[in-house]
Scaffold this active site. Structure first.
Site, short mmCIF file in Angstrom:
data_model
loop_
_atom_site.label_atom_id
_atom_site.label_comp_id
_atom_site.label_asym_id
_atom_site.label_seq_id
_atom_site.Cartn_x
_atom_site.Cartn_y
_atom_site.Cartn_z
N ASP A 271 82.75 -72.57 11.47
CA ASP A 271 82.45 -73.97 11.16
C ASP A 271 81.30 -74.53 12.00
OD1 ASP A 271 83.98 -73.82 13.48
OD2 ASP A 271 85.42 -75.36 12.92
N ASP B 266 78.88 -74.59 19.32
CA ASP B 266 78.66 -75.60 20.34
C ASP B 266 78.01 -74.90 21.53
OD1 ASP B 266 78.90 -77.98 21.77
OD2 ASP B 266 81.04 -77.78 22.14
N LEU C 190 81.68 -67.78 19.58
CA LEU C 190 81.04 -66.77 18.74
C LEU C 190 80.64 -65.53 19.54
CD1 LEU C 190 79.01 -68.77 16.10
CD2 LEU C 190 80.55 -66.86 15.66
N GLY D 268 89.10 -73.98 11.58
CA GLY D 268 88.03 -74.93 11.24
C GLY D 268 87.14 -74.51 10.08
P1 IMP Z 1 81.82 -73.04 21.58
O1 IMP Z 1 82.51 -71.85 22.17
O2 IMP Z 1 81.49 -74.07 22.63
O3 IMP Z 1 80.61 -72.67 20.75
O4 IMP Z 1 82.88 -73.79 20.68
C1 IMP Z 1 82.97 -73.62 19.33
C2 IMP Z 1 84.33 -74.07 18.83
O5 IMP Z 1 84.70 -75.34 19.41
C3 IMP Z 1 84.28 -74.28 17.36
O6 IMP Z 1 84.74 -73.14 16.69
C4 IMP Z 1 85.20 -75.47 17.15
O7 IMP Z 1 86.51 -75.00 16.92
C5 IMP Z 1 85.17 -76.22 18.43
N1 IMP Z 1 84.25 -77.39 18.37
C6 IMP Z 1 83.07 -77.53 19.00
N2 IMP Z 1 82.51 -78.72 18.75
C7 IMP Z 1 83.35 -79.36 17.91
C8 IMP Z 1 83.31 -80.66 17.28
O8 IMP Z 1 82.39 -81.46 17.42
N3 IMP Z 1 84.39 -80.95 16.49
C9 IMP Z 1 85.43 -80.11 16.29
N4 IMP Z 1 85.49 -78.89 16.86
C10 IMP Z 1 84.47 -78.51 17.67
MG MG Z 2 86.05 -72.93 15.14
#
Ligand code: IMP
Ligand code: MG
Length: 208
Positions: free
Chosen positions: A128, A131, A136, A70
């Site tokens: 990118d 969420d 991370l 991403g």
């Molecule tokens: P986290 O572990 O929930 O912070 O997820 C982060 C990862 O989920 C990012 O690196 C993205 O690959 C994916 N992601 C989260 N939200 C979106 C979105 O709205 N569109 C596309 N990919 C997303």
């Molecule tokens: Mg990502």
């Protein structure tokens, strides 16, 4: 920290006819939230701030790590704009959350550069979107285990309202609403990465 992100959560968005958008994508997109021009201008400023941080230590050795896939587009725009004072090198990180049917999964499978390539360096993780934060969190854990001199994070989009774990982001581009977003490298089932702007995906696409 040094970050002063642009909060677009309450800002007007654009229709897909107000910018150049692939015809095939138009029915799937709800709105354009940030145009390519704004994204690129913001990345320029982020690059300036990252470069400034390298002037603080003479011995700094910046290692920029792109979180695949991403962040590829963000990385490709950001890194040519960097002007670090010391040594500079780059590499990639693979990360994926195990999401198949398990919404409770909080670990991400991560593969980071081997110890000898990042040991003693100032690692900048280029991601990118953040969420819930688990991805991370896992990346930072894995990178830190390789004894870098420092770890910092640059994230283009921050879906702050959904955060589950606290993470210090050093450089944030935009704070974005809690919607599924595509474009500027972000995908849904590997599609829309080549959309130039950041858009929200129509809910019919997510259901179907
Ligand atoms: P986290 O572990 O929930 O912070 O997820 C982060 C990862 O989920 C990012 O690196 C993205 O690959 C994916 N992601 C989260 N939200 C979106 C979105 O709205 N569109 C596309 N990919 C997303
Ligand atoms: Mg990502």
């Amino acid at each position: 920290m040094v970050s002063d992100p642009i909060d677009i959560r309450d800002q007007n968005s654009y229709t897909t006819d107000q910018f150049i958008v692939q015809e095939a994508f138009k029915p799937d997109l709800k709105q354009i939230l940030i145009s390519e021009g704004e994204i690129v201008s913001r990345i320029s400023r982020m690059a300036e701030k990252i470069s400034e941080s390298t002037t603080k230590r003479v011995e700094s050795e910046l290692y920029a790590a792109c979180v695949l896939k991403g962040a590829l587009r963000f990385f490709g725009t950001l890194t040519p704009k960097l002007s670090p004072t010391g040594e500079y090198s780059e590499g990639v990180i693979h990360a994926s959350r195990y999401t198949e049917g398990k919404t409770t999964e909080t670990r991400a499978e991560v593969s980071v550069p081997e110890r000898k390539t990042i040991e003693g360096k100032d690692v900048l993780i280029v991601e990118d979107i953040i969420d819930e934060g688990y991805t991370l969190e896992s990346i930072v854990e894995n990178i830190s285990a390789q004894d870098p001199s420092s770890v910092s994070i640059a994230v283009l989009f921050d879906k702050r309202d959904r955060r589950k774990v606290e993470i210090d982001i050093d450089y944030t581009g935009f704070i974005v609403p809690d919607e599924f977003l595509v474009g500027y490298g972000l995908d849904y089932n590997e599609r829309y990465r080549n959309l130039d702007h950041l858009a929200s995906l129509d809910s019919s696409v997510l259901k179907g």
